[in-house]
Enzyme design. Structure first.
Site, mmCIF file in Angstrom:
data_model
loop_
_atom_site.group_PDB
_atom_site.id
_atom_site.type_symbol
_atom_site.label_atom_id
_atom_site.label_comp_id
_atom_site.label_asym_id
_atom_site.label_seq_id
_atom_site.Cartn_x
_atom_site.Cartn_y
_atom_site.Cartn_z
ATOM 1 N N PRO A 1 0.779 -1.237 0.000
ATOM 2 C CG PRO A 1 0.079 -0.897 2.202
ATOM 3 C CD PRO A 1 0.793 -1.888 1.338
ATOM 4 N N GLY B 1 3.909 2.138 1.856
ATOM 5 C CA GLY B 1 4.716 2.611 2.980
ATOM 6 C C GLY B 1 6.172 2.855 2.643
ATOM 7 C CG ASP C 1 8.985 -5.659 -0.150
ATOM 8 O OD1 ASP C 1 9.790 -6.301 0.536
ATOM 9 O OD2 ASP C 1 7.793 -5.490 0.173
ATOM 10 C CB CYS D 1 7.667 -9.198 5.126
ATOM 11 S SG CYS D 1 6.192 -9.753 4.252
#
Length: 438
Positions: free
Chosen positions: A262, A264, A327, A378
């Site tokens: 989203p 960040g 990412d 992550c």
């Protein structure tokens, strides 16, 4: 608390029959609910707690039930899980209330056939000393039951990180996750944001290990605070912030954020760049790109360019960039304490490295000679982390692994870094940095 328990029970029952994520279900339920803030907090704690401890709770039910677990009504099992969780892990709830409210809950949910069974099992568990019987279990089985983690995952972490580290990871996966925010340094200082949040009843303090980072508690509906509306911060885990610092974007550079929603990381990078340069922030789905656009507007970040883009296909309309952040989609095993249901999804993650390599291959093509590429996830999975990064280094002689130093305690000076929750404070995270040399 009757409505809070009923809300939690209905959501847990929906979790049993759907593949939804816990946070999405809870947010949706609360948006349509007339629960007050106290009841919402209780319902959320019970809802997440039962999901987090499900294997432990089921083990206790099985040990205390006169019927085989497989023969039990799943809705009655949900009520039992809630009752045992309150007895063991919610000291503010008297044991008698945990039992009596579980019986009432059966009646409210029209589980009349289960009333006597639920009442008897809970009272018997209390009379028996509320023991978690682990005798006779192997070390691996004990880890699984004690930390409510499936064997496939306890075995994976034990084999990849060792028994001691695996236990620490598992310990850190249980309990309320810390909440961090990144200060929008273009608009305010850390002290000013902390002060503004406190005025709105949010407990906030400067996180001493990392400049520009604050830690929050008792956030409530934080999007309604003046500080949020004024764009003074955005919610971002400390590990995600460290990922941005690893890329190290500077003023007037062109940066590509390949899988950004989203948004960040794009927001933090734009702030690090002083809102000067270009951050092209991309996602596959238009609705998620709109989230990036809305966040950038709230924060006043005019250099962010949200775009719909397919990360596995080369886009010749994109410019070459000074820095590229890749990412990738991953198994998210570093975020279990935020989404505990992840550990129960017996999905085959074996295909993820193939997708991750494909995205990294495309991302590398956008990097200028002399530019920087950071690959990140992550998750805590060596196949998705070191496995992908090392193979990329072996097969791409034009990219050299580099050490991007960051000012953070215990951050290793290595081209590849794994951040562990119990050690570094944030989610489990991995970064690998490369420079394009030709």
């Amino acid at each position: 608390m009757d409505n809070a328990r009923t809300t939690a029970a209905k959501l847990l029952m929906r979790m049993e029959s759907s593949g939804s994520y816990s946070n999405i279900l809870l947010d949706s339920a609360f948006s349509d609910s007339d629960l007050n803030e106290r009841d919402k907090a209780f319902a959320a704690a019970l809802f997440y707690g039962v999901i987090e401890r499900k294997l432990t709770l089921d083990y206790i039910i099985e040990k205390n039930s006169s019927l085989p677990f497989s023969k039990l009504d799943i809705n009655a099992v949900v009520v039992l899980r809630m009752g045992i969780y309150q007895i063991l892990y919610m000291p503010s709830v008297p044991e008698s209330a945990a039992v009596n409210e579980s019986v009432k809950l059966c009646k409210r949910l029209k589980l009349f056939h289960a009333v006597g069974f639920v009442n008897g099992l809970l009272r018997g568990f209390i009379r028996g000393g509320k023991r978690l019987e682990l005798d006779g279990l192997s070390d691996e089985e004990r880890l699984s039951v004690e930390f409510s983690c499936p064997r496939w995952l306890t075995d994976k972490w034990t084999s990849e990180y060792g028994v001691e580290s695996a236990r620490k990871i598992l310990e850190a996966s249980i309990g309320a996750p810390p909440i961090y925010a990144r200060v929008n340094t273009l608009k305010a200082t850390e002290e000013e944001v902390v002060k503004a949040l406190k005025k709105d009843g949010v407990k906030a303090e400067i996180f001493p290990k990392l400049a520009g980072c604050i830690r929050l508690e008792k956030t409530g509906d934080i999007e309604k605070t003046s500080a949020f509306k004024d764009g003074l911060f955005h919610i971002q885990d400390v590990s995600s912030q460290l990922c941005c610092l690893t890329l190290r974007p500077i003023v007037n550079e062109t940066v590509l954020d390949i899988c950004a929603a989203p948004g960040g990381k794009s927001f933090t990078m734009a702030e690090l760049m002083g809102n000067n340069g270009r951050v092209i922030s991309m996602d596959l789905y238009e609705q998620r790109v709109k989230l990036i656009e809305a966040g950038a507007e709230r924060l006043g970040l005019r250099i962010i360019e949200p775009r719909v883009n397919n990360a596995v296909s080369y886009n010749d309309e994109l410019p070459t960039a000074d820095r590229v952040l890749c990412d990738v989609p991953c198994s998210c095993l570093g975020t279990i304490r935020r989404k505990p249901e992840i550990k129960y999804k017996e999905e085959d993650f074996s295909e993820l490295p193939r997708l991750q390599r494909a995205i990294l291959e495309i991302a590398a093509r956008y990097v200028k000679i002399g530019g920087t590429l950071v690959y990140s996830t992550c998750t805590l999975s060596k196949a998705e982390n070191e496995g992908v990064a090392e193979e990329f280094a072996r097969t791409h002689g034009g990219f050299s692994p580099i050490v991007q130093t960051i000012s953070y305690a215990q951050a290793p000076n290595d081209s590849m870094r794994t951040f562990f929750p119990e050690k570094d404070g944030g989610d489990g995270f991995f970064t690998a940095a490369f420079r394009r040399v030709r």
